[in-house]
Structures are given as C-alpha cells and as structure tokens.
Motif scaffolding. Structure first.
Motif, PDB file in Angstrom:
ATOM      1  N   VAL A 286       0.882  -1.191   0.058  1.00  0.00           N
ATOM      2  CA  VAL A 286       0.073  -0.083  -0.114  1.00  0.00           C
ATOM      3  C   VAL A 286       0.987   1.326  -0.022  1.00  0.00           C
ATOM      4  O   VAL A 286       0.444   2.276  -0.584  1.00  0.00           O
ATOM      5  CB  VAL A 286      -1.084  -0.218   0.986  1.00  0.00           C
ATOM      6  CG1 VAL A 286      -1.647   1.395   1.340  1.00  0.00           C
ATOM      7  CG2 VAL A 286      -2.183  -0.891   1.020  1.00  0.00           C
ATOM      8  N   THR A 287       1.977   1.161   0.731  1.00  0.00           N
ATOM      9  CA  THR A 287       2.874   2.271   0.989  1.00  0.00           C
ATOM     10  C   THR A 287       3.506   2.732  -0.353  1.00  0.00           C
ATOM     11  O   THR A 287       3.445   3.958  -1.132  1.00  0.00           O
ATOM     12  CB  THR A 287       3.971   2.198   2.076  1.00  0.00           C
ATOM     13  OG1 THR A 287       3.432   1.677   3.087  1.00  0.00           O
ATOM     14  CG2 THR A 287       4.945   3.602   2.183  1.00  0.00           C
ATOM     15  N   GLN A 288       3.962   1.643  -1.243  1.00  0.00           N
ATOM     16  CA  GLN A 288       4.602   1.854  -2.490  1.00  0.00           C
ATOM     17  C   GLN A 288       3.492   2.362  -3.460  1.00  0.00           C
ATOM     18  O   GLN A 288       4.109   3.284  -4.258  1.00  0.00           O
ATOM     19  CB  GLN A 288       5.287   0.443  -2.718  1.00  0.00           C
ATOM     20  CG  GLN A 288       5.935   0.596  -4.361  1.00  0.00           C
ATOM     21  CD  GLN A 288       6.399  -0.917  -4.577  1.00  0.00           C
ATOM     22  OE1 GLN A 288       6.969  -1.582  -3.881  1.00  0.00           O
ATOM     23  NE2 GLN A 288       6.748  -0.946  -5.745  1.00  0.00           N
ATOM     24  N   ALA A 289       2.546   1.662  -3.482  1.00  0.00           N
ATOM     25  CA  ALA A 289       1.373   2.284  -4.637  1.00  0.00           C
ATOM     26  C   ALA A 289       1.131   3.762  -4.449  1.00  0.00           C
ATOM     27  O   ALA A 289       0.820   4.408  -5.266  1.00  0.00           O
ATOM     28  CB  ALA A 289       0.536   1.280  -4.620  1.00  0.00           C
ATOM     29  N   THR A 290       1.019   4.097  -2.939  1.00  0.00           N
ATOM     30  CA  THR A 290       0.459   5.443  -2.559  1.00  0.00           C
ATOM     31  C   THR A 290       1.658   6.444  -2.987  1.00  0.00           C
ATOM     32  O   THR A 290       1.442   7.473  -3.460  1.00  0.00           O
ATOM     33  CB  THR A 290       0.094   5.460  -1.151  1.00  0.00           C
ATOM     34  OG1 THR A 290      -0.957   4.449  -0.786  1.00  0.00           O
ATOM     35  CG2 THR A 290      -0.628   6.818  -0.767  1.00  0.00           C
ATOM     36  N   TRP A 291       2.742   6.006  -2.627  1.00  0.00           N
ATOM     37  CA  TRP A 291       3.827   6.686  -2.933  1.00  0.00           C
ATOM     38  C   TRP A 291       4.148   7.203  -4.708  1.00  0.00           C
ATOM     39  O   TRP A 291       4.133   8.102  -4.895  1.00  0.00           O
ATOM     40  CB  TRP A 291       5.125   6.360  -2.458  1.00  0.00           C
ATOM     41  CG  TRP A 291       6.465   7.234  -2.632  1.00  0.00           C
ATOM     42  CD1 TRP A 291       6.749   8.372  -2.145  1.00  0.00           C
ATOM     43  CD2 TRP A 291       7.309   7.016  -3.560  1.00  0.00           C
ATOM     44  NE1 TRP A 291       7.855   8.837  -2.605  1.00  0.00           N
ATOM     45  CE2 TRP A 291       8.239   8.144  -3.687  1.00  0.00           C
ATOM     46  CE3 TRP A 291       7.296   6.164  -4.632  1.00  0.00           C
ATOM     47  CZ2 TRP A 291       9.336   8.283  -4.354  1.00  0.00           C
ATOM     48  CZ3 TRP A 291       8.563   6.190  -5.656  1.00  0.00           C
ATOM     49  CH2 TRP A 291       9.409   7.246  -5.633  1.00  0.00           C
ATOM     50  N   GLN A 292       3.996   5.797  -5.295  1.00  0.00           N
ATOM     51  CA  GLN A 292       4.055   6.075  -6.830  1.00  0.00           C
ATOM     52  C   GLN A 292       2.880   7.133  -7.348  1.00  0.00           C
ATOM     53  O   GLN A 292       3.118   7.883  -8.062  1.00  0.00           O
ATOM     54  CB  GLN A 292       3.983   4.761  -7.402  1.00  0.00           C
ATOM     55  CG  GLN A 292       5.179   4.094  -7.096  1.00  0.00           C
ATOM     56  CD  GLN A 292       5.228   2.464  -7.900  1.00  0.00           C
ATOM     57  OE1 GLN A 292       6.273   1.696  -7.433  1.00  0.00           O
ATOM     58  NE2 GLN A 292       4.559   2.444  -9.081  1.00  0.00           N
ATOM     59  N   LEU A 293       1.600   6.879  -6.849  1.00  0.00           N
ATOM     60  CA  LEU A 293       0.683   7.682  -7.201  1.00  0.00           C
ATOM     61  C   LEU A 293       0.889   9.170  -6.829  1.00  0.00           C
ATOM     62  O   LEU A 293       0.614  10.020  -7.698  1.00  0.00           O
ATOM     63  CB  LEU A 293      -0.746   7.341  -6.511  1.00  0.00           C
ATOM     64  CG  LEU A 293      -1.854   7.675  -7.055  1.00  0.00           C
ATOM     65  CD1 LEU A 293      -2.345   7.407  -8.511  1.00  0.00           C
ATOM     66  CD2 LEU A 293      -2.997   7.227  -6.486  1.00  0.00           C
ATOM     67  N   SER A 294       1.170   9.394  -5.815  1.00  0.00           N
ATOM     68  CA  SER A 294       1.502  10.791  -5.207  1.00  0.00           C
ATOM     69  C   SER A 294       2.730  11.325  -6.036  1.00  0.00           C
ATOM     70  O   SER A 294       2.519  12.597  -6.145  1.00  0.00           O
ATOM     71  CB  SER A 294       2.008  10.830  -3.687  1.00  0.00           C
ATOM     72  OG  SER A 294       3.095  10.147  -3.516  1.00  0.00           O
ATOM     73  N   GLU A 295       3.697  10.464  -6.718  1.00  0.00           N
ATOM     74  CA  GLU A 295       4.665  11.204  -7.432  1.00  0.00           C
ATOM     75  C   GLU A 295       4.460  11.226  -8.954  1.00  0.00           C
ATOM     76  O   GLU A 295       5.211  11.658  -9.724  1.00  0.00           O
ATOM     77  CB  GLU A 295       5.977  10.507  -7.086  1.00  0.00           C
ATOM     78  CG  GLU A 295       6.352  10.483  -5.616  1.00  0.00           C
ATOM     79  CD  GLU A 295       6.969  11.856  -5.389  1.00  0.00           C
ATOM     80  OE1 GLU A 295       7.773  12.458  -6.359  1.00  0.00           O
ATOM     81  OE2 GLU A 295       6.538  12.452  -4.458  1.00  0.00           O
TER      82      GLU A 295
END
Length: 369
Positions: A286-295
């Motif tokens: 979840v953290t990886q997916a959220t970070w990629q989306l935010s960037e």
C-alpha cells in the motif's frame, strides 16, 4: 521510494484517530449494526467540523491541497475503527474527481462534499462484468442532454448521496457522468452485504445525466476513479487488519489454557506470526502504490499488487483473528465480529486473487524491459 511519513500524514492520522477514538466504541458499532442504514452521522459531522474531510482536497474546492499520502493516512485510521462513513466514496473519489475533471458547477459539489454538507458516491460495479474499464451501462446524447441507461451494483451510500458518478459507454468509449439518484427514472434498492454497509443497486432508464470532462478523456477519468477506489479500499483494509491483529495479540497474551497464555502455544504463535508477515506485506504494498501515485509515477502494477495483498492477506488475517479467539470469535456482539466482516467485505469488493494476478501479469508484460 521514501517511506518517511509527511508531517501532514502524521497530523491527519492523529486527528482522525482522536475523533474516531471518542465516537466509535464497541457499543456504538453494535448499535449501528442494528440500524436501518449503517451510517455514523455524528462521526461524519465531527470529521467535517475538524477539517479532516476537506484536508486532502485541492485548494480550489476548499481543501489544503494534500494528496494520496494524506488520504491514505485518513483511510487507514478509518479502517482501524471500522468507521461507517463514506470518506473514500464521497471525498476521495467523488469530490476528488469533480475537482480534477469537473466544470465550475460540478466543482461546487466537491466543495460541499469536503464541507460534509453533501455526500457523493461512485457506481463502479456491474453484475457479471469483470472489466470495469468497459461498462455495460450506456449513455446517449439527445436534444435535451445526456441520458444514461443500465444498472449498477453495490453502490455505497447511494440513498444518502446528492450525486453519483456513473461510468457508461458512449459509442464504444468509456465516459463518466454525474447523476441525481433521486430522479424518478432511477430505481434504487438496498442490498445486504457482508458487514451491513449501506450499499444499493441502481437501475437507470433514460436518466438525465451530466458529462464529467469530455468523452475523449472519459477513459482517463474512469481509470482515475478505479485506481483510487482500489487503493483506497486497500488502505482501509490495512487499517482494519492492523487493528484486528492487535486485538488478537492482546487476547492471546491474556487468555489462558492449562495455566499458560494461549499465545505461548506453538500453533497459535505460528498463526500470529503469519498474520504479522501478512500485515507487513500489505503495508509495504500500500505504501509503495500510494507513494508512486503521489509522485505521478506509473502506479497501475503497484496498485494491483496492493489490491491482491489486501484481499488475500485480509482473508487470512480475518480468519486467524476469529480462530484464535475461539468461541467468542463467532459472537456477533464481540468487537472481533466487526473486524472479521469488514475485512471480508473489503476482500469481496477487491475481487479474486486470479483477477489481480492476471492484471499484474498483463501490466508487467506491457512494461518495456
């Protein structure tokens, strides 16, 4: 990839947790389970009053211009308390999509949603349609504007919503429309789902609708909605299984059999260890997916990976929690029951593991080496 939470993430998580901690008790959850509509209105009003609802929305609609990382923090806390509120559907999806793609009048709905004065939702599921990017619901444009015809299932808080985002097909292309669910042409019926959430079926017959954005960027808008819906459910699932694991760990330390804590038995300890690994894996995904989306990085594969972990690990943790609790684990008045049904609801909403793996494999095959 940066795992360090932002200051806004920490503040919003703390504030959301404080609000939920005061209002969402075991007694309150039991009370909600027996109501006609499982919607915690006092909690919703308090989240609006404290600014939680609007915080991650753009400044153009009254927000503080945060993004997916901060929304993830809020959703995770709401999942920890199995809160019966439509933050994902009304704010993240409804208000977020209208703020990003809507016209001035539609953005006003986003402002109202952020203030808590109106509820929005999204109708993303159709019966026996395993390709959400290709809705079977159709839309045509006539002299009086756009009209939508079709059916949607499991639409959260549709009866409480002022407007519903409805994906439909226009001459073979996906587009997204804004529909008033109270229109006489809409048939709305309550559905009973695993955790008694407020979900409804909607049937549209030549229903008046407003186009969101354009038909040309309709596929982009639908992808935007689906990506955030899947990731949002995964974030909520993370919070739910995190708290469920804490509850069962406490129980295993306190409950004794044969003069020993049940957590000291090898079989129990192994299941709890497996649950810990599952939660850590879900948190990472979840953290990886959220970070990629935010960037604004390509995030489809990461979101599908998080989606897979949320459904698969959520299933295992939910059953571990019930099994280790023994007899009280199947007592509907025990708090564990709410975490079990919430995790199962999210699992079913996210879909079967085969679908996730097929989607991940397809995305990876399309990625250049």
């Amino acid at each position: 990839m940066d795992f360090t939470p932002t200051e806004a993430q920490l503040d919003l998580a703390r504030l959301t947790g404080e609000v939920c901690g005061k209002l969402v008790t075991a007694d309150r959850l039991r009370e909600l389970d027996k109501t006609a509509v499982r919607f915690d209105e006092p909690l919703w009003a308090s989240l609006a009053e404290t600014g939680v609802l609007a915080a991650a929305l753009p400044e153009t609609v009254g927000g503080n211009d945060f993004g997916p990382l901060e929304q993830n923090a809020i959703l995770r806390e709401l999942g920890k308390y199995v809160a019966a509120v439509p933050y994902l559907w009304s704010v993240v999806l409804g208000a977020g999509a209208l703020a990003a793609f809507g016209n001035d009048a539609q953005r006003d709905w986003a402002t109202q949603a952020g203030a808590g004065s109106a509820i929005l939702t999204a109708a993303l599921a159709e019966e026996q349609n395993w390709e959400p990017t290709k809705p079977t619901t159709t839309a045509v444009e006539g002299g009086g504007g756009w009209r939508v015809t079709g059916a949607k299932l499991a639409v959260p808080f549709a009866a409480q919503a002022a407007r519903v985002l409805v994906p439909a097909t226009v001459s073979g292309r996906a587009a997204v429309f804004l529909v008033d669910p109270s229109d006489a042409s809409v048939q709305l019926a309550a559905q009973q789902v695993t955790d008694l959430s407020a979900e409804y079926s909607l049937e549209f017959t030549d229903t008046p609708a407003e186009l969101v954005g354009t038909v040309d960027n309709g596929a982009e808008i639908l992808d935007w909605l689906l990506t955030r819906a899947w990731l949002g459910l995964s974030s909520q699932q993370l919070g739910t299984v995190e708290r469920a694991l804490e509850l069962v760990a406490d129980y295993a330390r306190e409950r004794e059999q044969f003069g020993k804590a049940v957590g000291s038995f090898q079989a129990v300890a192994q299941r709890l260890a497996d649950g810990y690994i599952d939660v850590q894996g879900l948190r990472l995904a979840v953290t990886q997916a959220t970070w990629q989306l935010s960037e604004n990085l390509p995030s489809a594969a990461a979101v599908h990976t998080a989606k897979f972990w949320a459904a698969d690990a959520g299933h295992r943790v939910a059953h571990t929690v019930v099994h280790v609790h023994g007899g009280v684990g199947i007592d509907r008045d025990h708090i564990v029951h709410n975490y079990f049904t919430a995790a199962k609801h999210n699992e079913f909403a996210l879909g079967a593991a085969t679908d996730h793996l097929r989607a991940i494999g397809s995305l990876l095959a399309e990625t250049p080496a």
